[in-house]
Design an enzyme around this catalytic site. Structure first.
Site, PDB file in Angstrom:
ATOM      1  N   PHE A 155       0.979  -1.080  -0.094  1.00 58.51           N
ATOM      2  CA  PHE A 155      -0.137  -0.117   0.016  1.00 58.51           C
ATOM      3  C   PHE A 155       0.918   1.209  -0.133  1.00 58.51           C
ATOM      4  CE2 PHE A 155      -4.599   0.273   1.341  1.00 58.51           C
ATOM      5  CZ  PHE A 155      -5.266  -0.436   0.602  1.00 58.51           C
ATOM      6  N   GLN A 186      -8.838  13.662   4.332  1.00 60.02           N
ATOM      7  CA  GLN A 186      -8.314  12.897   3.061  1.00 60.02           C
ATOM      8  C   GLN A 186      -8.722  12.882   1.994  1.00 60.02           C
ATOM      9  OE1 GLN A 186      -6.884   8.709   3.582  1.00 60.02           O
ATOM     10  NE2 GLN A 186      -5.018   9.670   3.452  1.00 60.02           N
ATOM     11  N   HIS A 204      -9.233  10.774  -1.145  1.00 66.78           N
ATOM     12  CA  HIS A 204      -8.558   9.494  -1.803  1.00 66.78           C
ATOM     13  C   HIS A 204      -8.129   9.821  -3.311  1.00 66.78           C
ATOM     14  CE1 HIS A 204      -7.905   5.412  -3.045  1.00 66.78           C
ATOM     15  NE2 HIS A 204      -7.774   5.346  -1.549  1.00 66.78           N
ATOM     16  N   LEU A 225     -15.309   4.641  -4.496  1.00 61.52           N
ATOM     17  CA  LEU A 225     -13.974   4.291  -4.087  1.00 61.52           C
ATOM     18  C   LEU A 225     -13.552   3.162  -5.066  1.00 61.52           C
ATOM     19  CD1 LEU A 225     -11.677   5.333  -2.110  1.00 61.52           C
ATOM     20  CD2 LEU A 225     -11.895   2.867  -0.815  1.00 61.52           C
ATOM     21  N   GLU A 274      -6.765   1.788  -2.974  1.00 61.79           N
ATOM     22  CA  GLU A 274      -5.571   1.878  -3.329  1.00 61.79           C
ATOM     23  C   GLU A 274      -4.780   0.429  -3.678  1.00 61.79           C
ATOM     24  OE1 GLU A 274      -3.552   4.745  -0.575  1.00 61.79           O
ATOM     25  OE2 GLU A 274      -2.000   3.174  -0.281  1.00 61.79           O
ATOM     26  N   ARG A 295      -1.273   9.354   0.228  1.00 59.33           N
ATOM     27  CA  ARG A 295      -2.388   9.659  -0.676  1.00 59.33           C
ATOM     28  C   ARG A 295      -2.654  11.096  -1.057  1.00 59.33           C
ATOM     29  NH1 ARG A 295      -7.005   5.939   2.172  1.00 59.33           N
ATOM     30  NH2 ARG A 295      -6.265   4.098   1.266  1.00 59.33           N
ATOM     31  N   HIS A 326     -12.676  11.271   1.486  1.00 63.00           N
ATOM     32  CA  HIS A 326     -12.665   9.879   2.044  1.00 63.00           C
ATOM     33  C   HIS A 326     -12.591   9.912   3.423  1.00 63.00           C
ATOM     34  CE1 HIS A 326     -11.886   5.889   1.616  1.00 63.00           C
ATOM     35  NE2 HIS A 326     -10.441   5.795   1.905  1.00 63.00           N
ATOM     36  N   ARG A 382      -3.531  10.309   6.636  1.00 58.63           N
ATOM     37  CA  ARG A 382      -3.391   9.010   7.106  1.00 58.63           C
ATOM     38  C   ARG A 382      -2.776   7.972   5.902  1.00 58.63           C
ATOM     39  NH1 ARG A 382      -7.020   4.547   5.882  1.00 58.63           N
ATOM     40  NH2 ARG A 382      -8.745   5.637   4.921  1.00 58.63           N
TER      41      ARG A 382
HETATM   42  C1  LIG Z   1     -15.275   3.212   0.742  1.00 59.72           C
HETATM   43  C2  LIG Z   1     -14.354   2.959   1.782  1.00 59.72           C
HETATM   44  C3  LIG Z   1     -13.067   2.087   1.822  1.00 59.72           C
HETATM   45  C4  LIG Z   1     -12.350   2.040   2.967  1.00 59.72           C
HETATM   46  N1  LIG Z   1     -11.124   1.090   2.775  1.00 59.72           N
HETATM   47  C5  LIG Z   1     -10.365   1.151   3.891  1.00 59.72           C
HETATM   48  C6  LIG Z   1      -9.182   0.281   3.817  1.00 59.72           C
HETATM   49  O1  LIG Z   1      -9.287  -0.608   2.922  1.00 59.72           O
HETATM   50  N2  LIG Z   1      -8.305   0.163   4.911  1.00 59.72           N
HETATM   51  C7  LIG Z   1      -8.515   1.177   6.000  1.00 59.72           C
HETATM   52  O2  LIG Z   1      -7.805   0.930   6.905  1.00 59.72           O
HETATM   53  N3  LIG Z   1      -9.354   1.903   6.017  1.00 59.72           N
HETATM   54  C8  LIG Z   1     -10.191   1.912   4.968  1.00 59.72           C
HETATM   55  N4  LIG Z   1     -11.366   2.896   5.159  1.00 59.72           N
HETATM   56  C9  LIG Z   1     -11.662   3.862   6.110  1.00 59.72           C
HETATM   57  C10 LIG Z   1     -12.351   2.675   7.370  1.00 59.72           C
HETATM   58  O3  LIG Z   1     -13.181   1.793   6.687  1.00 59.72           O
HETATM   59  C11 LIG Z   1     -13.188   3.779   8.245  1.00 59.72           C
HETATM   60  O4  LIG Z   1     -12.304   4.857   8.739  1.00 59.72           O
HETATM   61  C12 LIG Z   1     -13.488   2.900   9.504  1.00 59.72           C
HETATM   62  O5  LIG Z   1     -14.165   1.703   8.913  1.00 59.72           O
HETATM   63  C13 LIG Z   1     -14.520   3.500  10.490  1.00 59.72           C
HETATM   64  O6  LIG Z   1     -14.959   2.845  11.341  1.00 59.72           O
HETATM   65  P1  LIG Z   1     -15.775   3.346  12.615  1.00 59.72           P
HETATM   66  O7  LIG Z   1     -15.963   1.856  13.523  1.00 59.72           O
HETATM   67  O8  LIG Z   1     -15.091   4.440  13.374  1.00 59.72           O
HETATM   68  O9  LIG Z   1     -17.311   3.722  11.923  1.00 59.72           O
HETATM   69  P2  LIG Z   1     -18.307   3.198  11.166  1.00 59.72           P
HETATM   70  O10 LIG Z   1     -18.058   2.002  10.753  1.00 59.72           O
HETATM   71  O11 LIG Z   1     -18.533   4.287  10.180  1.00 59.72           O
HETATM   72  O12 LIG Z   1     -19.529   3.008  12.016  1.00 59.72           O
HETATM   73  C14 LIG Z   1     -20.181   4.226  12.481  1.00 59.72           C
HETATM   74  C15 LIG Z   1     -21.334   3.897  13.524  1.00 59.72           C
HETATM   75  O13 LIG Z   1     -21.874   4.733  14.124  1.00 59.72           O
HETATM   76  C16 LIG Z   1     -23.375   4.739  14.014  1.00 59.72           C
HETATM   77  N5  LIG Z   1     -23.766   6.066  14.029  1.00 59.72           N
HETATM   78  C17 LIG Z   1     -23.318   7.268  13.540  1.00 59.72           C
HETATM   79  N6  LIG Z   1     -24.139   8.187  13.924  1.00 59.72           N
HETATM   80  C18 LIG Z   1     -25.093   7.755  14.678  1.00 59.72           C
HETATM   81  C19 LIG Z   1     -26.110   8.277  15.593  1.00 59.72           C
HETATM   82  N7  LIG Z   1     -26.358   9.742  15.451  1.00 59.72           N
HETATM   83  N8  LIG Z   1     -26.941   7.446  16.336  1.00 59.72           N
HETATM   84  C20 LIG Z   1     -26.461   6.086  16.355  1.00 59.72           C
HETATM   85  N9  LIG Z   1     -25.638   5.598  15.609  1.00 59.72           N
HETATM   86  C21 LIG Z   1     -24.786   6.379  14.912  1.00 59.72           C
HETATM   87  C22 LIG Z   1     -23.642   3.963  12.528  1.00 59.72           C
HETATM   88  O14 LIG Z   1     -24.822   3.359  12.426  1.00 59.72           O
HETATM   89  C23 LIG Z   1     -22.488   2.973  12.691  1.00 59.72           C
HETATM   90  O15 LIG Z   1     -22.835   1.887  13.302  1.00 59.72           O
HETATM   91  C24 LIG Z   1     -12.633   3.094   4.056  1.00 59.72           C
HETATM   92  C25 LIG Z   1     -13.788   3.780   4.123  1.00 59.72           C
HETATM   93  C26 LIG Z   1     -14.290   3.799   3.026  1.00 59.72           C
HETATM   94  C27 LIG Z   1     -15.384   4.862   3.080  1.00 59.72           C
END
Ligand SMILES: Cc1cc2nc3c(=O)[nH]c(=O)nc-3n(C[C@H](O)[C@H](O)[C@H](O)COP(=O)(O)OP(=O)(O)OC[C@H]3O[C@@H](n4cnc5c(N)ncnc54)[C@H](O)[C@@H]3O)c2cc1C
Length: 599
Positions: free
Chosen positions: A119, A240, A242, A252, A255, A286, A353, A398
């Protein structure tokens, strides 16, 4: 109004990777845990992560956590806190083995070990040859991880409140956080969840930009809840973009495609990354690749009739490799760009992103806020982890594969610390009625059947009359004024427009007053949150007069370590900024001093 109440030891807001990994620690310690999510847990954005999660397992090429740490510090443009980065890179290895033991179906090498791909920004030997550090389950790593975590939580009897929307945090008079007011989306009924500790794990806020890779749910709710509770947001100017979103759509293309050997070309068929990053080329940081693409287009070397995108070539990789390692991106390219990447290159453009900034925490996931004269203090009972938090391991930029790592490592660290906190604070504290009234008023405001009184601030007659229209206007303002390149002019205009949009929102009256599954009300609450977060981004970006990582100011083109080796803190009250020093001292090793960042 008497509200239904539920009591738990811990409330976790968010069921992505961060929330679910924290919940597992807690349920394993016998605590009563409630997880609230506005969507069904396995629809959280973690499910969309494609490329993988970083850990120096050295399965493909030599590697150590210390090289991983160096790359992360350099990738952060020296703004990351080195103690937190050391902690994360060391913890990465047991974290990935933990996932393996939970049943995550990683892709495998012939030896049977976990497959790892190259990566961007990864090196061997502190800046030497390319490393291969990203552990992958094909190009659906997040899906594999989130489902395994959810199943483990079901087994551990975590209590889920699915499709409940968190409105605001509740505090006592001394500032301790005691849970949250939530809304059951289906019935439209509020519920008070009292808890000894609350963890915000609400993920990112990519929806604040018009073109984004983020899901519709990523509206920065938890960040805005923190702001309303008087807690600042840290480093919000670092967002960021992407490099490879599908042009015009934002969807997306991981990468991992470039990690597998894909590369970018401009309208003249040139591999332009060779000019911007002679060594790492397409696998530079990135921020570097995104700026290169925008620069090529601005200088007239884009592709297509309007010369407004560049191309990502993968056709030379062969159908077999694409089918085994990148099946998801082939599907995305077919659906969103109407092309088959086995035969044709994919049109791409940078897409909003990931938020490097967020709710400030230490490496135990405890939320820390300034306490005057440069001191900081922990906010009692409040934790944050995942993309909504800022630990700060990503600093100004990041590295790919480090966010899944961040959410897992700090989700778990927060879970562990909460267990200790509850041992020392075993009783529920009495709630402040004022705090409850304030949270309720936000909900009731959007439930009014009468035309809006001047009630909330100075409501301005709205130019637009629907929340949806205003949301689109808002997202365009953010894209045009706080995008890949931003200047004093674009940002100060942007801040003015955001203030006007905030006033317009106060003048909008919802037409649908039914309680049951009222999506319009949820969208209004989300837009309020997005505007608060957008203000944090634009104001912090206006404040930082240098270019560092993802924050590119052509009017202050250089990085300025003398003035700006510091984190920004944005407070909602009066749109105020403060700054605090970067923690450049690691836990056990020597710190990496700032150097010029080239790839
Ligand atoms: C398309 C894409 C591809 C990616 N690929 C990678 C990768 O390959 N490798 C990598 O390291 N990172 C990657 N990332 C980044 C990474 O996936 C995210 O930063 C990470 O998964 C976020 O996880 P989280 O647990 O913080 O939040 P999330 O998985 O976004 O979960 C947020 C949670 O909060 C809840 N929530 C939000 N607001 C409220 C509210 N008001 N009331 C109740 N519940 C709420 C939602 O329902 C959800 O359950 C990618 C991101 C994207 C968008």
């Amino acid at each position: 109004m008497t509200l239904p109440r539920r009591r738990f030891d811990t409330l976790i807001i968010g069921a992505g990777g961060a929330g679910l990994n924290a919940a597992l620690q807690l349920a394993g310690s016998g605590l009563r845990v409630a997880v609230v999510s506005k969507v069904f847990p396995t629809r959280s954005h973690t499910v969309a992560a494609q490329g993988g999660v970083n850990a120096a397992l050295a399965n493909v090429l030599p590697d150590t956590w210390h090289w991983h740490m160096f790359d992360t510090v350099k990738g952060s443009d020296y703004l990351g806190d080195q103690d937190a980065i050391e902690f994360m890179c060391r913890e990465a290895i047991p974290t990935v083995y933990d996932l393996e033991h939970m049943g995550v179906p990683f892709s495998r090498l012939d030896s049977g070990k976990i497959y790892q791909r190259a990566f961007g920004g990864q090196s061997q030997d502190f800046g030497g040859p390319q490393a291969a550090r990203t552990c992958a389950a094909a190009d659906r790593t997040g899906h594999a991880i989130l489902h395994a975590l959810y199943q483990q939580n079901i087994r551990a009897r975590t209590h889920f409140f699915d499709e409940y929307f968190a409105i605001d945090l509740l505090r006592d008079d001394e500032g301790a956080v005691l849970g949250a007011l939530v809304l059951e989306i289906e019935s439209g009924e509020p519920l008070l969840i009292e808890a000894k500790t609350t963890l915000i794990a609400t993920g990112g806020c990519g929806q604040v930009f018009r073109t984004t890779s983020n899901a519709r749910i990523n509206t920065g709710d938890g960040m805005a809840m923190a702001l309303r509770a008087g807690i600042p947001l840290q480093d919000m100017e670092f967002f960021q973009f992407h490099p490879t979103g599908i042009a015009g759509k934002g969807k997306l293309i991981t990468e991992g495609v470039r990690g597998e050997g894909g590369y970018l070309i401009n309208g003249e068929g040139e591999r332009f990354m060779e000019r911007y990053a002679p060594n790492a080329r397409d696998l530079a940081g990135r921020d570097v690749v995104a700026r290169a693409i925008v620069t090529e287009i601005m200088e007239g070397r884009g592709c297509g009739i309007n010369k407004d995108y560049v191309l990502l070539r993968v056709d030379h990789l062969g159908e077999e490799l694409i089918a085994s390692r990148l099946p998801g991106i082939r599907e995305s390219a077919r659906i969103f760009a109407g092309i088959d990447p086995v035969l044709e290159p994919i049109p791409v453009f940078p897409t909003a992103h990931y938020s490097m900034g967020g709710i400030p925490t230490d490496r135990f996931g405890r939320v820390v806020a300034p306490a005057g004269e440069g001191a900081e203090e922990v906010v009692p009972g409040l934790y944050a982890a995942g993309e909504c938090a800022c630990a700060s391991v990503h600093g100004a930029n990041r590295l790919g594969g480090n966010s899944l790592l961040d959410i897992l490592v700090f989700g778990r660290a927060a879970g562990k610390d909460i267990v200790e906190y509850i041992k020392e604070n075993p009783h529920h504290r009495p709630m402040s009625e004022a705090s409850l009234d304030q949270a309720l008023s936000r909900l009731l405001y959007w439930a009014q059947t009468e035309k809006k009184p001047s009630g909330k601030g100075k409501a301005k007659p709205a130019k637009v009359t629907s929340v949806r229209e205003l949301r689109e206007e808002f997202r365009k303002v953010m894209e045009d004024h706080a995008g890949v390149f931003r200047t004093h002019k674009t940002l100060s205009e942007g801040v003015k427009l955001l203030k006007s949009i905030r006033k317009q929102l106060a003048g909008i009256h919802l037409k649908d007053h039914s309680k049951v599954f009222n999506v319009a009300r949820i969208e209004a609450l989300e837009l309020e949150n997005m505007i608060d977060v957008g203000m944090a981004i634009a104001t912090s970006a206006l404040g930082r007069k240098e270019s560092r990582g993802a924050h590119s100011r052509p009017d202050f083109a250089a990085r300025d370590d003398r003035q700006w080796m510091k984190h920004s803190l944005y407070f909602k009250e009066k749109d105020r900024l403060e700054y605090k020093p970067v923690r450049s001292k690691p836990m056990t090793v020597k710190s990496f001093p700032p150097m010029e960042r080239t790839y």
